[in-house]
Design an enzyme around this catalytic site. Structure first.
Site, short mmCIF file in Angstrom:
data_model
loop_
_atom_site.label_atom_id
_atom_site.label_comp_id
_atom_site.label_asym_id
_atom_site.label_seq_id
_atom_site.Cartn_x
_atom_site.Cartn_y
_atom_site.Cartn_z
N LYS A 116 -36.83 9.49 -22.56
CA LYS A 116 -36.08 8.25 -22.70
C LYS A 116 -35.65 7.98 -24.14
O LYS A 116 -34.57 7.44 -24.38
CB LYS A 116 -36.91 7.06 -22.18
CG LYS A 116 -37.49 7.24 -20.79
CD LYS A 116 -36.47 7.67 -19.75
CE LYS A 116 -37.09 7.73 -18.37
NZ LYS A 116 -36.81 8.92 -17.62
N GLU A 288 -30.68 4.96 -19.51
CA GLU A 288 -31.42 6.20 -19.54
C GLU A 288 -30.81 7.16 -18.52
O GLU A 288 -29.97 6.77 -17.72
CB GLU A 288 -32.90 5.98 -19.21
CG GLU A 288 -33.13 5.44 -17.80
CD GLU A 288 -34.59 5.07 -17.56
OE1 GLU A 288 -35.27 4.71 -18.54
OE2 GLU A 288 -35.03 5.15 -16.41
#
Length: 671
Positions: A116, A288
């Site tokens: 992430k 993300e």
């Protein structure tokens, strides 16, 4: 094409992959832990290999055991499902080194986008709009609080290797950051073996929208529309749909093209999801990228007609995408509800145990409505405390959003589960919620609409009559069956009283029940005993069946039925009632019976769910204030902080870290 693949996962996603592999003529190998030796995915696969103890860290997260299982069975490729090892670049690389194909993106793409923090850096370098945040290494809780002060509250603390709501906290103050940072790191370490977290600005009234992308090993990438995943609880998605009621075609195209550009930048070559946080004004920011198949992929499959698992397998085998962007069409609307083993009436606490009854609604297509149920459980099986609490994913598809929601509500009413607590009552309530039906969504929907949690609701007058009529008919059918079994009245002409009084809590509904051709006529009576509305009910229901399915005034309905003395527990459209059915004389006598008073809960802290004690925060003799943390209990990969409800003094500590407790086990006693 592969002849045999191994599924490095469990539960419903393992079963889902096996179904597609079977359709493609590919043999399958399942892996299982001690807890899953009798699991459905083990039964469905052509072969199964035991890989370790129940905790995921001792089985499903061990890459070397997955590779050994491949070598032992001759599996040529591995589908990772989601969670576990699905987004580990090291796992994909280890498979490649062993000469085994990973049915997912290449290690480089996972490295670039699966993490992430790194994915946000890559997106920023590509000039993709991202949410303000801090992407560097955060040393400790104090460092996290300082960053949050600079960004501005509220902020989100999120696991770098996370997914599924694990290792995620929203903080509105410095104190909440410091507390949430430790919890997020601990959950991240437990779930993913990686305790890194990052902090970013939390967008107020955001919507969670994700774009499904699909790439091959020849540079081709397409997007398959979007999914709206804004209905979340504790950052865990609960209900998803495709398409999104927010987007117009222009916004959809912009988000899709941005997702494709990002995927191409990292040479993405499988199914993946680019997630965005969107404002109510259709502004959007890159959030993300999930370099794997998503839990909610079925809604995309139903609106596009594309089997994503099949596409992943074909891409992994080196085939070119047969799809061009112009070939992708969105047809109709799909809604997915996640059926979880949790108690919605007790703060959604996890529930484990044996499924004494598991009867999902019938799957298939009827009148342009599709019902699909993706599951990894069966009647008589166990829900374990070691894994995610998902029981099934119930998906409906119809020409319009309204029809898909109505079909979902019908399917939830027909879904019978006993033996454990589950969230079907809550899901059914959601389907009837005015704001949900209007599409006015945000990720704060559940917290805003159910601020005090989910509680049993009183039925509307219309719903009360419907449930009372069903209760009266069930009573009639049951009494008729008893008379046939006893056979004591054979040859005798007996007139049975057909008047009944149905009690729904404090509400009394007098009625008359008469048999008619193919069903029953229920006539409600007013205070003067005069007719006050007549309804026709038809059903083939027999005593013992968990769902009354039939027709009420020409409308097909399903009602959950659980027998009890003098009536039944009924559930329908998110409303549960204790329906008592009396003769007129019984009703008169019942009204005179005193109501039994419940005793107090006592001066104890009880374990609210079966789980593992992570820590005890207090000691004997310690004074605690209301709201102060007392203990942390972990269940199904989530840590739950138990707090004091009032000021008190701890007199006894009866549990310690590492103890495995049953529901309502005593943890502490207070003076």
């Amino acid at each position: 094409m592969f002849k045999k693949i191994l599924i490095a996962n469990r539960g419903e996603i393992a079963c889902r992959v096996i179904k597609t592999a079977r359709k493609m003529g590919i043999a399958t190998v399942a892996v299982y832990s001690d807890a899953d030796k009798d699991a459905l995915h083990v039964e469905m696969a052509d072969e199964a290999v035991h890989i370790g103890a129940a905790p995921a860290a001792q089985s499903y997260l061990l890459a070397d055991r997955i590779i050994a299982a491949c070598k032992a069975t001759g599996a040529e490729a591995v589908h990772p499902g989601y969670g576990f090892l699905s987004e580990r670049a090291s796992f994909a690389q280890a498979l490649k080194d062993a000469g085994i194909v990973f049915i997912g993106p290449n290690p480089g793409a996972i490295e670039a986008m699966g993490d992430k923090i790194e994915s946000k850096k890559a997106a920023a370098a590509a000039e993709v709009s991202t949410v303000p945040g801090y992407l560097g290494v955060i040393e400790d809780a104090e460092h996290a609080a300082k960053i949050a002060d600079e960004i501005g509250y509220p902020v989100m603390i999120k696991a770098s290797a996370g997914g599924g709501g694990k290792g995620m906290r929203i903080a509105h103050s410095r104190a909440e950051v410091q507390d949430g940072f430790d919890r997020a790191r601990s959950e991240a370490k437990s779930s993913f073996g990686d305790d890194r977290v990052f902090v970013e600005k939390f967008i107020v009234q955001p919507r969670h929208i994700e774009i499904q992308v699909l790439g091959d090993k020849h540079g081709n990438v397409v997007y398959l529309g979007e999914r709206e995943c804004s209905i979340q609880r504790r950052n865990q998605k609960v209900v998803e749909e495709a398409p999104s009621p927010l987007l117009d075609e222009a916004t959809r195209r912009k988000m899709g093209e941005q997702a494709v550009a990002l995927a191409k930048a990292v040479n993405y070559d499988s199914a993946g999801t680019v997630e965005f946080v969107a404002g109510q004004d259709r502004s959007f920011y890159f959030l993300e990228m999930n370099t794997r198949l998503q839990v909610e992929h079925p809604v995309t499959e139903l609106v596009t007609g594309i089997d994503l698992v099949e596409q992943m397998i074909r891409v992994a085998a080196g085939e070119k995408l047969a799809l061009r962007q112009e070939d992708v069409k969105l047809n109709g609307w799909a809604v997915e509800s996640r059926v979880y083993a949790e108690d919605p009436y007790r703060g959604f606490l996890p529930s484990i145990g044996r499924l004494s009854r598991y009867r999902p609604p019938a799957e298939g297509v009827k009148n342009a409505v599709t019902v699909r149920n993706d599951t990894g459980v069966y009647e008589g099986g166990e829900i374990s405390l070691y894994y995610d609490p998902m029981i099934a994913k119930l998906i409906t598809h119809a020409p319009t959003r309204e029809e898909a929601i109505e079909a979902q509500a019908d399917a939830l009413d027909a879904f019978a589960i006993d033996g454990i607590q589950h969230n079907i009552p809550f899901l059914a309530s959601l389907m009837a919620h005015e704001r949900w039906r209007a599409g006015r969504l945000s990720t704060g929907f559940i917290a805003e609409e159910y601020p005090d949690g989910f509680h049993a609701t009183e039925p509307s007058p219309v719903l009360a009559r419907r449930l009372a009529a069903v209760a009266a008919v069930i009573d009639n059918v049951g009494n008729a069956r008893k008379r046939k079994i006893s056979d004591q009245l054979a040859g005798r002409a007996v007139v049975f009283e057909h008047q009944r009084v149905v009690r729904l809590g404090e509400l009394s509904l007098p009625c008359e029940v008469d048999r008619a051709a193919g069903g029953f006529i229920v006539t409600f009576l007013n205070e003067q005993g005069e007719p006050d509305g007549t309804h026709e009910l038809r059903s083939g229901w027999q005593p013992g069946e968990p769902v009354w399915s039939g027709v009420f005034d020409d409308e097909a309905i399903s009602v959950q039925v659980r027998p009890r003395l003098n009536g039944a527990l009924l559930a329908h459209r998110g409303v549960a009632v204790d329906a008592l059915v009396y003769t007129r004389r019984e009703a008169e006598l019942a009204a005179l019976m005193p109501v039994k008073q419940q005793s107090g809960a006592g001066k104890q802290l009880l374990c609210p769910m079966p789980g593992l004690v992570v820590s005890i925060a207090v000691s004997e003799g310690q004074e605690v204030k209301a709201g102060e943390a007392l203990a942390v209990v972990e269940a199904m990969k989530m840590e739950n902080v138990l707090r004091a409800e009032r000021d008190a003094t701890v007199s006894k500590v009866l549990a310690k870290a590492g103890d495995s407790l049953a529901v309502d086990a005593v943890i502490l006693e207070f003076a």
